[in-house]
Design an enzyme around this catalytic site. Structure first.
Site, mmCIF file in Angstrom:
data_model
loop_
_atom_site.group_PDB
_atom_site.id
_atom_site.type_symbol
_atom_site.label_atom_id
_atom_site.label_comp_id
_atom_site.label_asym_id
_atom_site.label_seq_id
_atom_site.Cartn_x
_atom_site.Cartn_y
_atom_site.Cartn_z
ATOM 1 N N ARG A 107 0.874 -1.179 0.000
ATOM 2 C CA ARG A 107 0.000 0.000 0.000
ATOM 3 C C ARG A 107 0.909 1.225 0.000
ATOM 4 O O ARG A 107 1.703 1.413 0.925
ATOM 5 C CB ARG A 107 -0.901 0.010 1.238
ATOM 6 C CG ARG A 107 -1.804 1.259 1.335
ATOM 7 C CD ARG A 107 -2.598 1.241 2.620
ATOM 8 N NE ARG A 107 -3.310 2.484 2.814
ATOM 9 C CZ ARG A 107 -4.572 2.713 2.428
ATOM 10 N NH1 ARG A 107 -5.251 1.762 1.819
ATOM 11 N NH2 ARG A 107 -5.140 3.878 2.654
ATOM 12 N N HIS A 134 -7.216 0.790 -6.580
ATOM 13 C CA HIS A 134 -7.532 0.292 -5.240
ATOM 14 C C HIS A 134 -8.455 -0.924 -5.374
ATOM 15 O O HIS A 134 -9.622 -0.888 -4.977
ATOM 16 C CB HIS A 134 -8.212 1.405 -4.442
ATOM 17 C CG HIS A 134 -8.202 1.192 -2.955
ATOM 18 N ND1 HIS A 134 -7.643 0.092 -2.348
ATOM 19 C CD2 HIS A 134 -8.702 1.960 -1.938
ATOM 20 C CE1 HIS A 134 -7.791 0.185 -1.034
ATOM 21 N NE2 HIS A 134 -8.429 1.297 -0.769
ATOM 22 N N GLN A 137 -10.651 -2.504 -2.383
ATOM 23 C CA GLN A 137 -11.796 -1.698 -1.975
ATOM 24 C C GLN A 137 -12.990 -1.954 -2.887
ATOM 25 O O GLN A 137 -14.125 -2.068 -2.434
ATOM 26 C CB GLN A 137 -11.439 -0.216 -1.996
ATOM 27 C CG GLN A 137 -12.602 0.707 -1.622
ATOM 28 C CD GLN A 137 -13.066 0.526 -0.192
ATOM 29 O OE1 GLN A 137 -12.277 0.575 0.738
ATOM 30 N NE2 GLN A 137 -14.366 0.295 0.002
ATOM 31 N N ASP A 230 -15.816 10.005 -2.080
ATOM 32 C CA ASP A 230 -14.536 9.788 -1.411
ATOM 33 C C ASP A 230 -14.025 11.141 -0.932
ATOM 34 O O ASP A 230 -14.534 12.190 -1.335
ATOM 35 C CB ASP A 230 -13.558 9.139 -2.406
ATOM 36 C CG ASP A 230 -12.242 8.703 -1.762
ATOM 37 O OD1 ASP A 230 -12.180 8.635 -0.524
ATOM 38 O OD2 ASP A 230 -11.288 8.435 -2.507
ATOM 39 N N CYS A 271 -15.655 4.921 0.935
ATOM 40 C CA CYS A 271 -14.553 3.998 1.246
ATOM 41 C C CYS A 271 -13.846 4.332 2.555
ATOM 42 O O CYS A 271 -13.049 3.528 3.041
ATOM 43 C CB CYS A 271 -13.561 3.953 0.086
ATOM 44 S SG CYS A 271 -12.908 5.553 -0.416
ATOM 45 N N ARG A 316 -14.250 -5.347 3.582
ATOM 46 C CA ARG A 316 -12.844 -5.316 3.189
ATOM 47 C C ARG A 316 -12.144 -6.599 3.655
ATOM 48 O O ARG A 316 -11.344 -7.189 2.912
ATOM 49 C CB ARG A 316 -12.130 -4.105 3.808
ATOM 50 C CG ARG A 316 -12.539 -2.747 3.284
ATOM 51 C CD ARG A 316 -12.175 -2.529 1.831
ATOM 52 N NE ARG A 316 -10.771 -2.787 1.536
ATOM 53 C CZ ARG A 316 -9.759 -1.969 1.849
ATOM 54 N NH1 ARG A 316 -9.993 -0.818 2.493
ATOM 55 N NH2 ARG A 316 -8.517 -2.267 1.524
#
Length: 332
Positions: A107, A134, A137, A230, A271, A316
């Site tokens: 990440r 991503h 996600q 987001d 998210c 997740r």
């Protein structure tokens, strides 16, 4: 469908619709097993490395709990705990870790970093977030949507705000491959790049979905099944970006007035983390600087749809578990 053993997860661009659905089905299976207390620690001899050049609450916890449930050990390497790209090249780091671990999560920043790790590691590499994509996600998002509506194809998905980076790009990929009607609602200049958009339109033509752009929030949200947003400023961006983003993106804030234009059973997803109030250090600072009470979504909307948002956050873990298990050779 052939086995996913040994595959990387760098972007959902690399996965077919059937492969994505398989991961969602496997995640749903693991979720049911966890809720029922059924052990699934089938990888007791495995260990994974978690490289975090950008910190995260959900991604770290999801990987660590998923690894534990699968019986694996995990080693967390924070920005100060790894020499990747500093005293040791990415290629050398990948080859060292690949000899010690059975899988590597990354990440951080540029997509080229996770791609180089995958090139040299010799074990599955999973993208926990880069500037461009991503994928874990999006799997969690799609599982949440399918749990809510019982399907994915034919649903209208509206992404509000800045659609240029990892979330806008990745959601467009996921929706186009799985047959959703994706709408990016953003100011001019804040849409995904043309090359990726054309790719997604091709996938959408095969899946029965669609990809469209709009700069009119009220028009975009009409009849939407899912409204998504987001944060306006990504981790690592400079402070001077805030003023520009707040000024340009404020018309795209998700409010209850907008949600009332969506379908009657619409859900709102985010998210996380979210600036829906001033109860964070950054939120309080921005509130003081710009005289605002929230940013990308109002507190009213966030709390009204919190069940979906926190189910999405939990998912997740289940979808990451599915990714690790499938790529490490899990057999149903």
């Amino acid at each position: 469908m052939k086995s996913l053993k040994g595959r990387h997860l760098l972007s959902l661009r690399d996965y077919t619709a059937d492969e994505i659905i398989y991961l969602l089905d496997l995640a749903a299976k693991f979720k049911k097993m966890k809720k029922e207390g059924v052990a699934h620690d089938v990888f007791k001899t495995k260990n994974i490395a978690l490289i975090f050049e950008k910190t995260s609450t959900r991604t770290r916890c999801a990987f660590e709990v998923a690894a534990h449930d699968l019986g694996m050990g995990s080693t967390y390497l924070d920005p100060k705990g790894s020499q990747i790209g500093k005293k040791e090249s990415i290629a050398d780091t990948a080859q060292v870790l690949g000899r010690m671990y059975d899988g590597i999560e990354y990440r951080g920043f540029g997509q080229k970093i996770v791609e180089e790790l995958a090139q040299y590691a010799g074990v599955p590499v999973w993208n926990g977030l880069t500037n461009e994509f991503h994928p874990t996600q999006i799997l969690a998002d799609m599982l949440t949507i399918r749990e809510t509506f019982g399907k994915l194809k034919g649903l209208k998905f509206v992404y509000m705000g800045d659609a240029r980076y990892n979330m806008g790009d990745s959601l467009m990929i996921g929706c186009s491959k799985l047959g959703l009607d994706f709408v990016a609602c953003a100011p001019e200049g804040y849409f995904p790049n043309e090359e990726l958009t054309e790719e997604c339109k091709e996938w959408a033509s095969l899946s029965g979905g669609s990809v469209t752009f709009s700069s009119d929030p009220k028009e975009a949200v009409k009849g939407a099944d899912i409204v998504y947003t987001d944060v306006w400023v990504s981790m690592g961006e400079s402070d001077d970006i805030w003023e520009e983003r707040i000024r340009v993106l404020s018309p795209y804030k998700v409010t209850m007035e907008l949600m009332k234009l969506a379908s009657d059973d619409a859900i709102f997803l985010h998210c996380l983390p979210s600036f829906h109030d001033l109860k964070t250090e950054i939120g309080a600072e921005m509130g003081k600087r710009f005289g605002i009470e929230d940013m990308e979504v109002t507190d009213e909307v966030f709390n009204h749809y919190s069940d979906s948002i926190f189910e999405e956050a939990e998912n997740r873990m289940h979808t990451i578990k599915a990714v690790m298990a499938a790529t490490l050779g899990y057999e149903d």
